[in-house]
Write a protein that holds these residues in place. Structure first.
Motif, PDB file in Angstrom:
ATOM      1  N   ARG A  59      -3.221   4.448 -20.468  1.00 43.83           N
ATOM      2  CA  ARG A  59      -2.501   3.251 -20.249  1.00 43.83           C
ATOM      3  C   ARG A  59      -2.298   3.221 -18.249  1.00 43.83           C
ATOM      4  NH1 ARG A  59       2.418   2.578 -18.878  1.00 43.83           N
ATOM      5  NH2 ARG A  59       2.746   4.300 -19.171  1.00 43.83           N
ATOM      6  N   PHE A  60      -2.364   4.329 -17.563  1.00 43.24           N
ATOM      7  CA  PHE A  60      -2.717   4.177 -16.488  1.00 43.24           C
ATOM      8  C   PHE A  60      -1.409   4.011 -15.787  1.00 43.24           C
ATOM      9  CE2 PHE A  60      -7.380   3.670 -17.146  1.00 43.24           C
ATOM     10  CZ  PHE A  60      -7.440   4.302 -16.510  1.00 43.24           C
ATOM     11  N   ALA A  61      -0.375   4.863 -15.984  1.00 40.40           N
ATOM     12  CA  ALA A  61       0.770   4.446 -16.048  1.00 40.40           C
ATOM     13  C   ALA A  61       1.085   4.443 -14.437  1.00 40.40           C
ATOM     14  CB  ALA A  61       1.599   6.167 -15.942  1.00 40.40           C
ATOM     15  N   GLU A  62       0.458   4.481 -13.751  1.00 38.49           N
ATOM     16  CA  GLU A  62       0.679   4.333 -12.642  1.00 38.49           C
ATOM     17  C   GLU A  62       0.431   2.842 -12.312  1.00 38.49           C
ATOM     18  OE1 GLU A  62      -2.813   6.181  -9.877  1.00 38.49           O
ATOM     19  OE2 GLU A  62      -1.480   7.561  -9.773  1.00 38.49           O
ATOM     20  N   SER A  63      -1.018   1.799 -12.737  1.00 37.82           N
ATOM     21  CA  SER A  63      -1.052   0.708 -12.450  1.00 37.82           C
ATOM     22  C   SER A  63       0.188  -0.123 -12.719  1.00 37.82           C
ATOM     23  CB  SER A  63      -2.159   0.015 -13.230  1.00 37.82           C
ATOM     24  OG  SER A  63      -1.639   0.407 -14.183  1.00 37.82           O
ATOM     25  N   ALA A  64       0.640   0.015 -13.933  1.00 37.76           N
ATOM     26  CA  ALA A  64       1.941  -0.114 -14.421  1.00 37.76           C
ATOM     27  C   ALA A  64       2.769  -0.763 -13.752  1.00 37.76           C
ATOM     28  CB  ALA A  64       2.090  -0.217 -16.267  1.00 37.76           C
ATOM     29  N   LEU A 113       0.936  -1.628  -0.083  1.00 33.10           N
ATOM     30  CA  LEU A 113      -0.251   0.102  -0.048  1.00 33.10           C
ATOM     31  C   LEU A 113       0.939   0.957   0.373  1.00 33.10           C
ATOM     32  CD1 LEU A 113      -2.752  -1.437   2.457  1.00 33.10           C
ATOM     33  CD2 LEU A 113      -3.211  -0.319   0.221  1.00 33.10           C
ATOM     34  N   LYS A 114       1.984   1.181   0.756  1.00 35.09           N
ATOM     35  CA  LYS A 114       2.578   2.213   0.651  1.00 35.09           C
ATOM     36  C   LYS A 114       3.229   2.608  -0.380  1.00 35.09           C
ATOM     37  CE  LYS A 114       4.331   3.080   5.836  1.00 35.09           C
ATOM     38  NZ  LYS A 114       4.817   2.479   6.830  1.00 35.09           N
ATOM     39  N   GLN A 115       3.455   1.599  -1.380  1.00 34.29           N
ATOM     40  CA  GLN A 115       4.656   1.711  -2.363  1.00 34.29           C
ATOM     41  C   GLN A 115       3.246   2.092  -3.681  1.00 34.29           C
ATOM     42  OE1 GLN A 115       5.229  -2.442  -3.623  1.00 34.29           O
ATOM     43  NE2 GLN A 115       7.422  -2.172  -2.897  1.00 34.29           N
ATOM     44  N   LEU A 116       2.248   1.816  -3.337  1.00 33.02           N
ATOM     45  CA  LEU A 116       1.121   2.441  -4.859  1.00 33.02           C
ATOM     46  C   LEU A 116       1.096   3.524  -4.033  1.00 33.02           C
ATOM     47  CD1 LEU A 116      -0.894   2.074  -6.448  1.00 33.02           C
ATOM     48  CD2 LEU A 116      -2.744   1.254  -4.380  1.00 33.02           C
ATOM     49  N   ALA A 117       0.904   4.653  -2.557  1.00 38.87           N
ATOM     50  CA  ALA A 117       0.644   5.266  -2.432  1.00 38.87           C
ATOM     51  C   ALA A 117       1.625   6.621  -2.547  1.00 38.87           C
ATOM     52  CB  ALA A 117       1.165   5.540  -0.805  1.00 38.87           C
ATOM     53  N   ALA A 118       2.775   6.144  -2.832  1.00 39.49           N
ATOM     54  CA  ALA A 118       4.376   6.624  -3.168  1.00 39.49           C
ATOM     55  C   ALA A 118       4.659   6.804  -4.333  1.00 39.49           C
ATOM     56  CB  ALA A 118       5.419   5.911  -2.838  1.00 39.49           C
ATOM     57  N   VAL A 119       3.874   6.326  -5.543  1.00 43.21           N
ATOM     58  CA  VAL A 119       4.239   5.791  -7.091  1.00 43.21           C
ATOM     59  C   VAL A 119       2.760   7.208  -7.264  1.00 43.21           C
ATOM     60  CG1 VAL A 119       2.883   4.695  -8.608  1.00 43.21           C
ATOM     61  CG2 VAL A 119       4.243   4.346  -7.342  1.00 43.21           C
ATOM     62  N   ASP A 142      -1.759   2.061   8.698  1.00 46.68           N
ATOM     63  CA  ASP A 142      -0.260   2.945   8.149  1.00 46.68           C
ATOM     64  C   ASP A 142      -0.311   3.101   6.557  1.00 46.68           C
ATOM     65  OD1 ASP A 142       0.561   1.332   9.202  1.00 46.68           O
ATOM     66  OD2 ASP A 142       2.621   1.585   9.445  1.00 46.68           O
ATOM     67  N   GLY A 143      -0.700   2.110   6.460  1.00 48.23           N
ATOM     68  CA  GLY A 143      -0.446   1.670   4.505  1.00 48.23           C
ATOM     69  C   GLY A 143      -1.814   2.051   4.332  1.00 48.23           C
ATOM     70  N   LEU A 144      -3.238   1.967   4.522  1.00 51.78           N
ATOM     71  CA  LEU A 144      -4.308   2.346   4.263  1.00 51.78           C
ATOM     72  C   LEU A 144      -4.529   3.968   4.704  1.00 51.78           C
ATOM     73  CD1 LEU A 144      -7.415   1.570   3.090  1.00 51.78           C
ATOM     74  CD2 LEU A 144      -7.710   1.548   5.342  1.00 51.78           C
ATOM     75  N   SER A 145      -3.732   4.352   5.500  1.00 46.79           N
ATOM     76  CA  SER A 145      -4.029   5.774   5.646  1.00 46.79           C
ATOM     77  C   SER A 145      -3.174   6.492   4.603  1.00 46.79           C
ATOM     78  CB  SER A 145      -3.991   6.186   6.819  1.00 46.79           C
ATOM     79  OG  SER A 145      -2.433   6.119   6.972  1.00 46.79           O
ATOM     80  N   ALA A 146      -1.375   5.688   4.490  1.00 45.23           N
ATOM     81  CA  ALA A 146      -0.824   6.350   3.255  1.00 45.23           C
ATOM     82  C   ALA A 146      -2.019   6.593   1.660  1.00 45.23           C
ATOM     83  CB  ALA A 146      -0.259   5.629   3.121  1.00 45.23           C
ATOM     84  N   VAL A 147      -2.090   5.409   1.508  1.00 43.22           N
ATOM     85  CA  VAL A 147      -2.697   5.415   0.181  1.00 43.22           C
ATOM     86  C   VAL A 147      -3.851   6.704   0.245  1.00 43.22           C
ATOM     87  CG1 VAL A 147      -4.532   3.984  -1.048  1.00 43.22           C
ATOM     88  CG2 VAL A 147      -2.780   3.404  -0.358  1.00 43.22           C
ATOM     89  N   LEU A 148      -5.065   6.705   2.092  1.00 40.04           N
ATOM     90  CA  LEU A 148      -5.864   7.739   1.181  1.00 40.04           C
ATOM     91  C   LEU A 148      -5.583   8.997   1.370  1.00 40.04           C
ATOM     92  CD1 LEU A 148      -8.267   6.503   4.346  1.00 40.04           C
ATOM     93  CD2 LEU A 148      -8.219   6.609   2.200  1.00 40.04           C
ATOM     94  N   THR A 149      -4.484   9.693   2.103  1.00 40.11           N
ATOM     95  CA  THR A 149      -3.630  10.839   1.853  1.00 40.11           C
ATOM     96  C   THR A 149      -3.293  10.741   0.914  1.00 40.11           C
ATOM     97  OG1 THR A 149      -2.096  10.369   4.364  1.00 40.11           O
ATOM     98  CG2 THR A 149      -1.960  12.376   2.696  1.00 40.11           C
ATOM     99  N   ALA A 150      -2.560   9.567  -0.502  1.00 36.30           N
ATOM    100  CA  ALA A 150      -2.257  10.031  -1.484  1.00 36.30           C
ATOM    101  C   ALA A 150      -3.492  10.389  -2.562  1.00 36.30           C
ATOM    102  CB  ALA A 150      -1.858   8.616  -2.056  1.00 36.30           C
ATOM    103  N   ARG A 151      -4.538   9.262  -2.051  1.00 30.96           N
ATOM    104  CA  ARG A 151      -5.364   9.788  -3.396  1.00 30.96           C
ATOM    105  C   ARG A 151      -6.115  10.659  -3.174  1.00 30.96           C
ATOM    106  NH1 ARG A 151     -10.609   6.761  -1.705  1.00 30.96           N
ATOM    107  NH2 ARG A 151     -11.737   7.471  -3.153  1.00 30.96           N
ATOM    108  N   ARG A 152      -6.057  11.575  -1.736  1.00 26.83           N
ATOM    109  CA  ARG A 152      -6.245  13.088  -1.444  1.00 26.83           C
ATOM    110  C   ARG A 152      -5.543  14.467  -2.630  1.00 26.83           C
ATOM    111  NH1 ARG A 152      -6.983  14.209   4.623  1.00 26.83           N
ATOM    112  NH2 ARG A 152      -7.885  12.060   4.467  1.00 26.83           N
ATOM    113  N   LEU A 153      -4.178  13.910  -2.307  1.00 24.64           N
ATOM    114  CA  LEU A 153      -2.932  14.549  -3.096  1.00 24.64           C
ATOM    115  C   LEU A 153      -3.878  14.706  -4.374  1.00 24.64           C
ATOM    116  CD1 LEU A 153      -1.161  16.535  -2.416  1.00 24.64           C
ATOM    117  CD2 LEU A 153       0.245  14.199  -2.574  1.00 24.64           C
ATOM    118  N   LYS A 154      -3.751  12.992  -4.701  1.00 26.34           N
ATOM    119  CA  LYS A 154      -3.631  13.197  -6.106  1.00 26.34           C
ATOM    120  C   LYS A 154      -5.197  14.131  -7.032  1.00 26.34           C
ATOM    121  CE  LYS A 154      -3.720  10.322 -10.069  1.00 26.34           C
ATOM    122  NZ  LYS A 154      -3.890   9.128 -10.838  1.00 26.34           N
ATOM    123  N   ALA A 155      -6.547  13.801  -6.553  1.00 26.11           N
ATOM    124  CA  ALA A 155      -7.689  14.572  -6.589  1.00 26.11           C
ATOM    125  C   ALA A 155      -7.226  16.057  -6.465  1.00 26.11           C
ATOM    126  CB  ALA A 155      -8.684  14.084  -5.502  1.00 26.11           C
TER     127      ALA A 155
END
Lengths: 197, 527
Positions: free
Chosen positions: B408-413, B69-75, B275-288
């Protein structure tokens, strides 16, 4: 026994208003929770309730602590309509907050569509004597101007930090309200006996 | 009702904020790497997952989930840094505004709920559209000027002048500049919270707007304004903008960002380390927030960036001379920026919006950056266009080919790749499988969406949605209609998915996410 009494008593809606950062929340929290909170967070809206005996009569106070920021004024008229008594707070260290007091009182008159209404003006933060820029006489003068047509208006100096006059300011406001109701100033004037001192 | 069963996994048409939150997250986590998504989502119940991968049965250990999750958030939070992709991003915005909005919309739909007609009204003339006064706006203005009139007591002409003059971005700009040049900005206690003198602020606003009108700087300089005066006037000028700084079109989506990280469905939370989940949530908020900021017009974007930087400066005083934290500033500025017309009593919502603003202030630098994934996609679009142009030149006579510009959704790749390289248990093949699953998921979701639309009772809304489908795909055959409808009414989820699958393999669905590029002339496209 006091519990059954408190249930039978109708709550009194007190609204605390004043400009930003003057200590409305500090005053309210000191009264209702007997604590002085050091945090400095702007309020949006909070409400507290407290029961106490004032002149041997039970009173249940519903206190609405409001936002000082101008941006929230859309809510202002709504809660003013609901309030039965008002505590207008300013800080004796803040000239601008004091300048707002008069317009806030005028706003109460207008929303309530009355010339007279129970209003208590509280000069807060008097523990900060060194920073004081509003003299007691200045505030007294303002209140006296209002007293000419509104006998239910009074001024008390408080300190939420040292708990000076904190209870007094709320209790006196309830007394003003009882006086006001007894005189039949309000539409829903009580038929009950006069509760004068 | 049978169709509900099908609609439940995605709830695509008009979801409630909560479901849509979780569905968006499901989509997100699915495409953003199956490993992390599986861990915290109840995908097993969804009709989509047909054949679980062999290792899906055993859950990865908690620490590994957290790490993923943290990796995902970092990406997700990585800003675009390469000059070429940033340039492509800017080019796309200026040359192909429609495609730009479309790209942002697709990326946004991963983090917040985006309706089908997102920013649809805007063609080239979106300026006139945004400046058109609505009745609500007129009422607001009328109320404001009445308020002013009352306050000024017998000086109505001055009030009218103020009301007319303050509605101007230039005033905000001017005040911001002056406030930023104040040296004691981080010394004043309760800045933006304590009110300045109302009369002086009115004078200041009048002076600034009249200065702006005739280009001089004299009147505004004539008086020694205090920092509180400037701060209060800035707040007031923001609150009274006829068009809010974040624009009326985008405000609802900014407000939706507040719902990210809202109370989560209990079944999702328990399995995942917080903390993994909250990292992703923070990342989502930031991206939006980043995407929405990029969708703002240039001048407003710049202004917002400067305002947030200023607020961050105020909040950043370590000795806390101002005593204003980002949260306090969020509360104070929330009404002016995020909810100019919130009905009284919506306190909880107001608090949530305020905390969103506080988040933006805390990340004032990051919010104005371009998300890496979006910039890469923009780059990809231009590369494709260039190829098309070459093909065009080679074959002039043929009808211009339809470039298929699927995102292509660079993120997912990349996430899959990152997971493959770092996690020892995951091989390259595994990453490929994850990608395939993600794609599959998208397809089946689209199929489900289509089936749901088809199964709707005949109404104007249904017709509109079908028209949208058709517009995006260049016409739909009628046969899938039947397939979709039967799929809906069939009781078992597995048969639903199989019934829908021939439909999604049709070219119609393969192109669903393509950009409508055919309206472009090759000249524009090739530039």
């Amino acid at each position: 026994m006091s519990k059954s009494v408190s249930k039978s008593v109708k709550p009194i809606k007190i609204v605390v208003i004043g400009s930003g950062g003057v200590g409305k929340s500090a005053l309210t929290l000191q009264f209702s929770k007997s604590k002085f909170f050091l945090d400095y967070d702007p309020t949006i809206e909070d409400s507290f309730s407290k029961s106490c005996y004032i002149d041997n009569e039970m009173a249940r106070l519903d206190i609405l602590d409001t936002a000082g920021q101008e941006e929230f004024t859309s809510m202002r008229e709504q809660y003013m309509r609901l309030g039965q008594a008002f505590l207008v707070v300013f800080s004796v260290t803040d000239r601008k907050g004091f300048e707002e007091v008069d317009s806030l009182i005028q706003l109460i008159y207008r929303v309530k569509d009355r010339e007279a209404f129970p209003i208590m003006v509280a000069g807060n933060k008097i523990d900060l004597q060194n920073d004081r820029c509003i003299d007691q006489s200045l505030a007294q003068e303002l209140v006296q101007r209002h007293q000419e047509f509104n006998p239910y208006c009074a001024y008390i100096e408080t300190s939420a930090k040292t708990r000076l006059n904190v209870d007094l300011v709320f209790h006196d406001l309830v007394r003003l309200l009882r006086l006001y109701n007894a005189k039949g100033g309000s539409k829903q004037a009580k038929k009950s006996k006069c509760s004068l001192l | 009702m049978p169709l509900v069963r099908l609609a439940t996994p995605a709830r695509p048409v008009r979801p409630t904020p909560l479901t849509n939150y979780s569905s968006a997250r499901r989509r997100r986590s699915r495409s953003g790497g199956g490993g992390g998504g599986k861990a915290h989502c109840e995908l097993q119940s969804s009709a989509v997952v047909q054949a679980p991968r062999p290792d899906e049965m055993q859950q990865p250990p908690l620490a590994q989930q957290t790490q993923r999750l943290k990796q995902l958030a970092a990406v997700m939070t990585r800003p675009a840094t390469s000059p070429t992709s940033l340039r492509s991003f800017d080019l796309l915005r200026s040359l192909l505004p429609r495609q730009f909005v479309e790209l942002c919309k697709v990326h946004l739909s991963f983090v917040i709920d985006v309706p089908a007609d997102f920013l649809d009204d805007d063609d080239q003339d979106d300026d006139s559209a945004t400046d058109r006064p609505t009745s609500q706006w007129i009422w607001q203005r009328a109320r404001d000027s009445m308020k002013l009139k009352r306050v000024q007591n017998g000086r109505p002409e001055a009030a009218a002048a103020t009301a007319a003059a303050v509605g101007d971005l230039a005033v905000v700009d001017h005040l911001l500049t002056r406030l930023a040049s104040r040296s004691n900005l981080d010394q004043v206690e309760g800045i933006f919270r304590k009110c300045g003198s109302a009369a002086r602020q009115r004078r200041l606003l009048d002076a600034v707007s009249s200065d702006n009108a005739d280009g001089s700087k004299d009147v505004a300089e004539s008086e020694a304004w205090t920092t509180h005066d400037l701060a209060g006037a800035l707040k007031a000028s923001l609150a009274r903008l006829p068009e809010p700084l974040l624009t009326r079109r985008l405000l609802p989506y900014f407000q939706q960002v507040a719902q990210i990280g809202a109370p989560q469905p209990a079944d999702c939370v328990n399995a995942v380390a917080d903390d993994g989940l909250s990292a992703v949530l923070t990342a989502r908020r930031l991206k939006a927030l980043r995407l929405l900021v990029q969708l703002l017009p240039q001048d407003r974007r710049d202004l917002l960036g400067r305002l947030l930087a200023l607020l961050a400066r105020v909040a950043d005083t370590t000795d806390s001379a101002t005593r204003m934290t980002p949260d306090s500033l969020g509360t104070v500025f929330g009404p002016a920026l995020l909810y100019p017309n919130l009905e009284p009593g919506a306190r909880d919502l107001a608090a949530k919006l305020n905390s969103t603003l506080a988040f933006a202030i805390r990340n004032s630098d990051a919010v104005v950056q371009v998300p890496d994934s979006v910039a890469q996609d923009a780059d990809g679009i231009f590369r494709r266009l260039r190829q098309c142009r070459l093909a065009d030149l080679a074959d002039e006579a043929a009808a211009p080919p339809m470039p298929s510009l699927s995102v292509r959704f660079a993120e997912s790749a990349e996430f899959a790749a990152a997971a493959a390289s770092s996690a020892s248990s995951t091989s390259d093949a595994d990453a490929a499988v994850e990608l395939a699953v993600a794609e599959d998921f998208t397809r089946s979701q689209v199929a489900a969406l289509y089936a749901t639309v088809q199964a709707m009772p005949d109404s104007a809304k249904r017709r509109r949605l079908i028209r949208r489908f058709n517009r995006t795909n260049g016409g739909l055959p009628t046969a899938p209609t039947v397939a979709g409808t039967t799929a809906c009414s069939s009781p078992s989820p597995s048969s639903t998915a199989t019934a829908a699958s021939p439909l999604i393999s049709s070219p119609v669905f393969g192109r669903l996410f393509d950009f409508p590029m055919r309206c472009l002339s090759p000249e524009t496209a090739g530039r």
